[in-house]
Scaffold this active site. Sequence first.
Site, PDB file in Angstrom:
ATOM      1  N   ALA A 288       0.783  -1.233   0.000  1.00 29.52           N
ATOM      2  CA  ALA A 288       0.000   0.000   0.000  1.00 29.52           C
ATOM      3  C   ALA A 288       0.817   1.286   0.000  1.00 29.52           C
ATOM      4  O   ALA A 288       0.309   2.330  -0.394  1.00 29.52           O
ATOM      5  CB  ALA A 288      -0.947   0.009   1.201  1.00 29.52           C
ATOM      6  N   PRO A 290       2.973   4.479  -0.841  1.00 28.89           N
ATOM      7  CA  PRO A 290       2.838   5.436   0.275  1.00 28.89           C
ATOM      8  C   PRO A 290       1.401   5.751   0.674  1.00 28.89           C
ATOM      9  O   PRO A 290       1.174   6.647   1.467  1.00 28.89           O
ATOM     10  CB  PRO A 290       3.520   6.681  -0.288  1.00 28.89           C
ATOM     11  CG  PRO A 290       3.222   6.626  -1.751  1.00 28.89           C
ATOM     12  CD  PRO A 290       3.244   5.178  -2.122  1.00 28.89           C
ATOM     13  N   GLY A 291       0.417   5.056   0.092  1.00 29.35           N
ATOM     14  CA  GLY A 291      -0.969   5.223   0.503  1.00 29.35           C
ATOM     15  C   GLY A 291      -1.857   5.944  -0.482  1.00 29.35           C
ATOM     16  O   GLY A 291      -3.040   6.157  -0.201  1.00 29.35           O
ATOM     17  N   LYS A 293      -3.103   5.011  -3.502  1.00 25.01           N
ATOM     18  CA  LYS A 293      -4.209   4.188  -4.008  1.00 25.01           C
ATOM     19  C   LYS A 293      -5.138   3.783  -2.869  1.00 25.01           C
ATOM     20  O   LYS A 293      -6.352   3.679  -3.062  1.00 25.01           O
ATOM     21  CB  LYS A 293      -3.656   2.959  -4.733  1.00 25.01           C
ATOM     22  CG  LYS A 293      -2.854   3.301  -5.983  1.00 25.01           C
ATOM     23  CD  LYS A 293      -2.363   2.042  -6.680  1.00 25.01           C
ATOM     24  CE  LYS A 293      -1.464   2.403  -7.856  1.00 25.01           C
ATOM     25  NZ  LYS A 293      -0.183   3.019  -7.439  1.00 25.01           N
ATOM     26  N   ASP A 311       1.987  -3.118   4.314  1.00 23.82           N
ATOM     27  CA  ASP A 311       3.306  -2.947   3.726  1.00 23.82           C
ATOM     28  C   ASP A 311       4.315  -3.569   4.680  1.00 23.82           C
ATOM     29  O   ASP A 311       4.079  -3.618   5.898  1.00 23.82           O
ATOM     30  CB  ASP A 311       3.633  -1.465   3.498  1.00 23.82           C
ATOM     31  CG  ASP A 311       4.743  -1.287   2.465  1.00 23.82           C
ATOM     32  OD1 ASP A 311       4.409  -1.105   1.280  1.00 23.82           O
ATOM     33  OD2 ASP A 311       5.922  -1.350   2.842  1.00 23.82           O
ATOM     34  N   ASP A 440      -0.668  -3.808  -6.178  1.00 24.30           N
ATOM     35  CA  ASP A 440       0.175  -2.853  -6.912  1.00 24.30           C
ATOM     36  C   ASP A 440       1.606  -3.258  -6.604  1.00 24.30           C
ATOM     37  O   ASP A 440       2.226  -2.763  -5.678  1.00 24.30           O
ATOM     38  CB  ASP A 440      -0.124  -1.428  -6.451  1.00 24.30           C
ATOM     39  CG  ASP A 440       0.658  -0.389  -7.233  1.00 24.30           C
ATOM     40  OD1 ASP A 440       0.659  -0.471  -8.472  1.00 24.30           O
ATOM     41  OD2 ASP A 440       1.274   0.485  -6.603  1.00 24.30           O
ATOM     42  N   CYS A 491       4.212  -0.004 -12.417  1.00 22.40           N
ATOM     43  CA  CYS A 491       4.627   1.241 -13.071  1.00 22.40           C
ATOM     44  C   CYS A 491       5.873   0.978 -13.908  1.00 22.40           C
ATOM     45  O   CYS A 491       6.866   1.702 -13.807  1.00 22.40           O
ATOM     46  CB  CYS A 491       4.870   2.350 -12.046  1.00 22.40           C
ATOM     47  SG  CYS A 491       6.092   1.939 -10.783  1.00 22.40           S
TER      48      CYS A 491
END
Length: 575
Positions: A288, A290-291, A293, A311, A440, A491
């Site tokens: 998650a 740095p938060g 999403k 995390d 992610d 990404c």
Amino acid sequence: MDPSERYCYKPTLRWNPQLEEFFIKAYGPDHFARISQALTRPSCYSCIRVNTLKSTSDDVIKKLLAVLQEKGWQSDPAEGTNSHKSNDIANELVDSDCLPDDSVKNCFISKCKIPGLDYVVFVKGSGPHTVDYEYKEDKPPKEVIVSRKCAEAVLRGAQVYVPGVLACSAHVEKGEQVAVSVSVEQPGADGGWVVGITRGIVLQASHTDPYYFERNGLYIGQGTAMMSRSGIFRVLKGVAINMDNRVFKLPSFHDLLEGEIFLQNLPSIITAHALDPQEGEKVLDMCAAPGGKTTAIAILMKDKGEIIAADRSHNKVLDIQKLTTEMGLKCVTTCKLDALKSVRKIDESDSQDAPKSGESVSIQTSDSSKSDIENVSDAAPGCANATLDPLKNGNYTSKAELRKNIRRMKNGPGRSKSIGERVERSKGFLPNSFDRVLLDAPCSALGLRPRLFAGEDTVESLRTHAKYQRRMLDQAVQLVRPGGVLVYSTCTINPGENEALVRYALDTYNFLSLASQHPKVGGPGLVGSCQFSDGYQEEWLRPGEEDLVQRFDPSSHLDTIGFFIAKFNVGPKDI
């Protein structure tokens, strides 16, 4: 050499030769050349997500306009070669007819017109601009060389901070104008990559300078020295150079409208929409930090439901907590958990309570008395309870543990055990616990921009990323209940971490199927396969599957980072 050829921004992105060969096979030489060039530049706009629980797009646009204009910010997209991209963005993404009033129409702040994304605001930038470095043949400009990471931040709108400065011309005083260039890794004698500059050296603006030719075409702007040369290398922090004239002009949003807005890439926002979370559901964000999403999902759920943001890094979990508090979100529970250990091992005491296929279970959250998550501060002895007895309950305590206990008694409990800095450590979750899971995944990040160097990544390192991503997916698949949804995103532009992962998922789990995504903004995925020079065959999507994923190409007219999104429906698991 013509000064205009030296004092300019024309970087060439360096790749590992074998990796470059693979990407040329995957994309074709012309397409990959465009991708490489796009990666060296920032997007021509900043994307802002509005916290609709606290504000509205119209209010945020008015506030941003007032603040940025007060700071003297103005964007002229007509300048620079990226102006055509700004116009393309405006035509496809910007809704100028839905702005709060006529005073802000046709300005540099606009509302997104994609259905469902009217809470997203774009702030236009511009560039690349031609900077006049005031070069004179008998008197070249004074210079500062910064690190690559510092330069990449400056290209996104940051100032030059002291730790990022590597070298400086002699006799630079506070208030003087300096040209800012960047030191990029060069091939080393051992076959690797090195930065040959020793911090603090004096730059010579002549051919006798050993780094003179290295910085040709790597000038990122001009700024005002906020301290003297000696001051820059004497202190540990602070702004060293205030950038007055940039190659790329993008506003900084540091400390602006905290809690009301969040700076986030457009594909990341679309990822939250692809998950399509509903109010009252149980959602897991496996990696998650740095938060961004996590909070986007919470806002889509109107802060109603349960979101577990996990995390494996203690400090990153604290960052998520800080962000959720800042945005006023109550439905998010954070925990420290390695994504590779997300599925809880069921022992005998759990076996009677384990859900059957098709059943979901309640998620244990922040209550430290519950079994799924335990408080880290209870897991280790505190100062008052530390013991020096080598025999505790009949078990031998090692000398290392004794020394650790002595340090705890002397120095205090430490950050992770202090009041107000608590992080919940999770034992994992039972299978079929969540309605929706977002993975992610940690990746090679080869889609992030601007990027001035890519030589450290190799074919082997990218395969290692893919191996860990498959293991994380194996965990995620178990945690989604039948009838639920799993979204996978990265990404990176690497097909091995994107399309190849989708191929693995569909071939391994017959109850998974690709699902359509809304909104559909990105392009299609890659179909087919690619053979490496060592004979390894990488399988990608099959015909008909490419339009069910979203691939964001940094060289496309959307001008986003490189990104990939795949959405899976989870069917009955007993087939």
